[in-house]
Design an enzyme around this catalytic site. Structure first.
Site, PDB file in Angstrom:
ATOM      1  N   PRO A   1     -24.183  61.215 -25.637  1.00 12.67           N
ATOM      2  CG  PRO A   1     -23.620  59.348 -24.365  1.00 12.67           C
ATOM      3  CD  PRO A   1     -23.385  60.829 -24.474  1.00 12.67           C
TER       4      PRO A   1
ATOM      5  CD  GLU B   1     -19.184  59.775 -14.171  1.00 12.73           C
ATOM      6  OE1 GLU B   1     -20.018  59.070 -14.780  1.00 12.73           O
ATOM      7  OE2 GLU B   1     -18.000  59.431 -13.987  1.00 12.73           O
TER       8      GLU B   1
HETATM    9  N1  4GX Z   1     -21.790  60.278 -29.007  1.00 12.90           N
HETATM   10  N2  4GX Z   1     -19.633  60.267 -24.857  1.00 12.90           N
HETATM   11  C1  4GX Z   1     -19.601  62.470 -23.743  1.00 12.90           C
HETATM   12  C2  4GX Z   1     -19.322  62.653 -21.329  1.00 12.90           C
HETATM   13  C3  4GX Z   1     -20.765  62.708 -20.875  1.00 12.90           C
HETATM   14  C4  4GX Z   1     -21.231  61.830 -19.906  1.00 12.90           C
HETATM   15  C5  4GX Z   1     -22.573  61.901 -19.505  1.00 12.90           C
HETATM   16  C6  4GX Z   1     -22.861  63.692 -21.000  1.00 12.90           C
HETATM   17  C7  4GX Z   1     -23.354  62.854 -20.042  1.00 12.90           C
HETATM   18  C8  4GX Z   1     -20.777  60.094 -27.078  1.00 12.90           C
HETATM   19  C9  4GX Z   1     -21.567  59.421 -28.041  1.00 12.90           C
HETATM   20  C10 4GX Z   1     -20.302  59.516 -25.809  1.00 12.90           C
HETATM   21  C11 4GX Z   1     -19.225  59.636 -23.622  1.00 12.90           C
HETATM   22  C12 4GX Z   1     -19.234  61.653 -24.979  1.00 12.90           C
HETATM   23  C13 4GX Z   1     -19.595  60.468 -22.418  1.00 12.90           C
HETATM   24  N3  4GX Z   1     -21.579  63.636 -21.401  1.00 12.90           N
HETATM   25  N4  4GX Z   1     -20.595  61.328 -27.529  1.00 12.90           N
HETATM   26  N5  4GX Z   1     -19.108  61.844 -22.533  1.00 12.90           N
HETATM   27  N6  4GX Z   1     -22.012  58.164 -27.994  1.00 12.90           N
HETATM   28  O1  4GX Z   1     -20.504  58.341 -25.600  1.00 12.90           O
HETATM   29  O2  4GX Z   1     -21.209  61.462 -28.709  1.00 12.90           O
END
Ligand code: 4GX
Length: 268
Positions: free
Chosen positions: A88, A115
């Site tokens: 995100p 996370e």
């Molecule tokens: N667009 N997600 C990544 C793991 C995460 C958690 C915290 C970094 C920090 C998402 C989105 C998305 C959920 C993928 C959390 N990574 N990915 N994941 N919106 O929500 O691409």
């Protein structure tokens, strides 16, 4: 084009890419999609892929070593592979990014769970960080599928040649005009007469005007990016002057939007 997906859940990708257009693109050899299970790159007895965060706090963080070993294995096969981390916190995904990515020959999509991943993974291996929208998924897998889908359909031969017109620059960054097929009259709602006229220039003009009107009503922000010709500007003036009357096809939210914005001219 090659896609490598680094994930803890490779099974999530088995069916979505076997169906329909992408399934055919794989059969034709236009795209190759490979899933790589990060767990296969652990070296410990219990195949541990996550650990508690330094500093404490909720949840688990994906460990750097298995991902590093997986990435190095991919890079040893293809040093030029371009790595995208789904998060995100990344750049908001859009059609322009899809177009840019479609010129690469090998994409690696790194899907995090829990996370997130240890910060050093992004530092060392992510060429680009992309978000598919401002909401929180349970992992990067669905985001990776969205990107693969949007990029693949831009590759030559993936859509039928008759469908490449979809990417016609004339309609880029505008919403689509309404489409109809038989029957002519469905429960009293009729197809606009112009579409049956056989008058191709009148049909083009009608479609262009509908696309402009829809975009102005629903997504005026898009008009700042659109390339409007002098004819488009004439059509926009007509649209704004008529203050598009409810023709029964505008949703209530459109009408509300219109009422609020009736006096405002779109930017650009
Ligand atoms: N667009 N997600 C990544 C793991 C995460 C958690 C915290 C970094 C920090 C998402 C989105 C998305 C959920 C993928 C959390 N990574 N990915 N994941 N919106 O929500 O691409």
């Amino acid at each position: 084009m090659k896609f490598d997906i680094l994930t803890l859940f490779p099974d999530m990708f088995s069916s979505p890419f076997q169906e329909s257009i992408l399934g055919k693109a794989i059969e034709k050899g236009l795209i190759q999609i490979r899933t790589i299970n990060i767990r296969d790159f652990t070296t410990d007895k219990h195949h541990v892929v996550d650990d508690t965060p330094y500093g404490g706090g909720q949840g688990m963080v994906m460990k750097v070593e298995p991902i590093a070993r997986a990435m190095e294995w991919i890079k040893s096969q293809e040093p030029s592979a371009w790595t995208i981390y789904l998060t995100p916190q990344g750049k908001p995904f859009n059609q322009e990014i899809a177009r840019d990515l479609s010129s690469k020959s090998h994409l690696v999509l790194l899907c995090g769970r829990y996370e997130g991943v240890d910060e050093r993974v992004r530092e060392l291996f992510a060429d680009e960080e992309i978000s598919i929208g401002d909401y929180v998924l349970t992992g990067g897998e669905l985001a990776a599928m969205v990107i693969i889908d949007a990029v693949s359909r831009l590759l030559p031969g993936v859509l039928g040649s008759d469908r490449s017109a979809e990417e016609d620059s004339f309609f880029r960054s505008l919403l689509e005009y309404p489409q109809y097929t038989r029957p002519f009259n469905f429960r009293g709602s009729e197809v606009p007469e112009v579409l049956l006229s056989g008058n191709h220039s009148a049909i083009s003009l009608w479609r262009r005007k509908e696309a402009l009107q829809r975009t102005w009503i629903r997504r005026p922000d898009l008009l700042t990016k659109a390339h409007l010709s002098s004819e488009d500007k004439k059509l926009m003036e007509e649209i704004l002057q008529n203050n598009p009357k409810d023709d029964g096809r505008l949703r209530m939210t459109d009408k509300e939007f219109l009422e609020k914005n009736a006096q405002k001219k779109p930017k650009g």
